[in-house]
Design an enzyme around this catalytic site. Structure first.
Site, PDB file in Angstrom:
ATOM      1  N   ARG A  36       0.825  -1.210   0.000  1.00 16.35           N
ATOM      2  CA  ARG A  36       0.000   0.000   0.000  1.00 16.35           C
ATOM      3  C   ARG A  36       0.862   1.264   0.000  1.00 16.35           C
ATOM      4  NH1 ARG A  36      -4.954  -1.465   4.168  1.00 16.35           N
ATOM      5  NH2 ARG A  36      -5.798  -3.210   2.969  1.00 16.35           N
ATOM      6  N   ASP A 144     -15.476   8.114   9.959  1.00 21.06           N
ATOM      7  CA  ASP A 144     -14.356   7.242   9.635  1.00 21.06           C
ATOM      8  C   ASP A 144     -13.073   8.056   9.711  1.00 21.06           C
ATOM      9  OD1 ASP A 144     -14.199   4.269   8.311  1.00 21.06           O
ATOM     10  OD2 ASP A 144     -12.503   5.493   7.659  1.00 21.06           O
TER      11      ASP A 144
END
Length: 275
Positions: A36, A144
């Protein structure tokens, strides 16, 4: 570009992420994290992962890069109608109990760690269906840590395949198909989008800028990434934002985090009620 981070650099990133958002990144996740971060390295036009670490820890870019770093390494697995028994309980018991407690027929619902919005829109679908039969108003807030996920949630555009768990009659009422069939995309209808808002929130923060009369909180499949102390702290903070009689839903993969909280009583599997 080098193939891997030196262990020392990986541990610095892992410690940073745990300190910032409570998520543990053991060495078993090293390959995933490196993969990532390589995307972030390319975006910044850096030569390799070690250069990225130097940027963070030696060149003073940590503060401005923190949001992008968190976005890169956090996991955002979610689905519509995930763990459907929770939505069954919501319809069968939680909402009728809450509406029976008051004269003002308006419910506040929180979806914590809401990822790309599938959970808050599922909640909105369920509540909107109920409100067609027994009128009441509701508002859903999704929070979030990931700005990328929040942007997707606000757009409310999803691959058509994500709608498979959604019953056909709900799809017909609450989901719009793309005019271009080849795109295989859908979007949540404006009526539901208006009922759902989104906000960035770090569950590790010592306090939350939220109302303290929330009726329903979903905080599912995120606590598993925290250690026991952080799990208890998050549950305690969330419970403080529930109105008496309100319900907290945690994921089936999470620990039974409410059992040692005196403010909560278990009422179903992974469902707790504020005393």
């Amino acid at each position: 570009m080098t193939d891997a981070l030196p262990l020392r650099d990986y541990q610095r990133i892992a410690d940073l992420i745990e300190g910032q958002v409570g998520i543990r990144l053991p060495t078993s996740k090293r390959a995933m994290v490196e993969g990532r971060l390589r995307r972030r390295v390319r975006a910044l036009q850096l030569p390799d992962l070690e250069a990225y670490c130097r940027l963070l820890f030696d060149d003073g870019a940590l503060d401005e890069e923190m949001v992008a770093l968190i976005d890169a390494v956090t996991t955002n697995k979610t689905d519509f109608f995930r763990e459907p028994q929770h939505f069954d309980f919501l319809q069968r018991q939680a909402v009728p109990d809450l509406l029976a407690q008051r004269t003002t027929r308006r419910l506040k619902v929180l979806s914590a760690a809401c990822s790309n919005g599938a959970e808050p829109y599922t909640l909105a679908m369920v509540l909107a269906e109920m409100a067609l039969r027994v009128p009441f108003r509701f508002a859903v807030l999704g929070v979030d840590i990931s700005t990328q996920m929040l942007a997707q949630a606000e757009a409310a555009v999803y691959p058509a395949a994500m709608m498979e768990p959604v019953p056909a009659e709900l799809q017909a009422r609450w989901v719009m198909r793309s005019r271009d069939p080849s795109r295989e995309l859908v979007r949540i209808v404006p009526e539901l989008r208006r009922a759902v808002q989104f906000m960035r929130l770090n569950l590790m923060d010592p306090s939350y800028p939220l109302d303290r009369d929330i009726d329903v909180i979903f905080c599912r499949n995120v606590l598993i990434y925290f250690d026991a102390a952080h799990q208890r702290a998050v549950i305690q903070r969330l419970a403080g934002h529930l109105r008496p009689g309100g319900f907290l839903f945690v994921g089936h993969s999470d620990c039974i985090c409410g059992d040692d909280n005196p403010a909560l009583k278990p009422v179903s599997v992974t469902v707790f009620q504020r005393r």
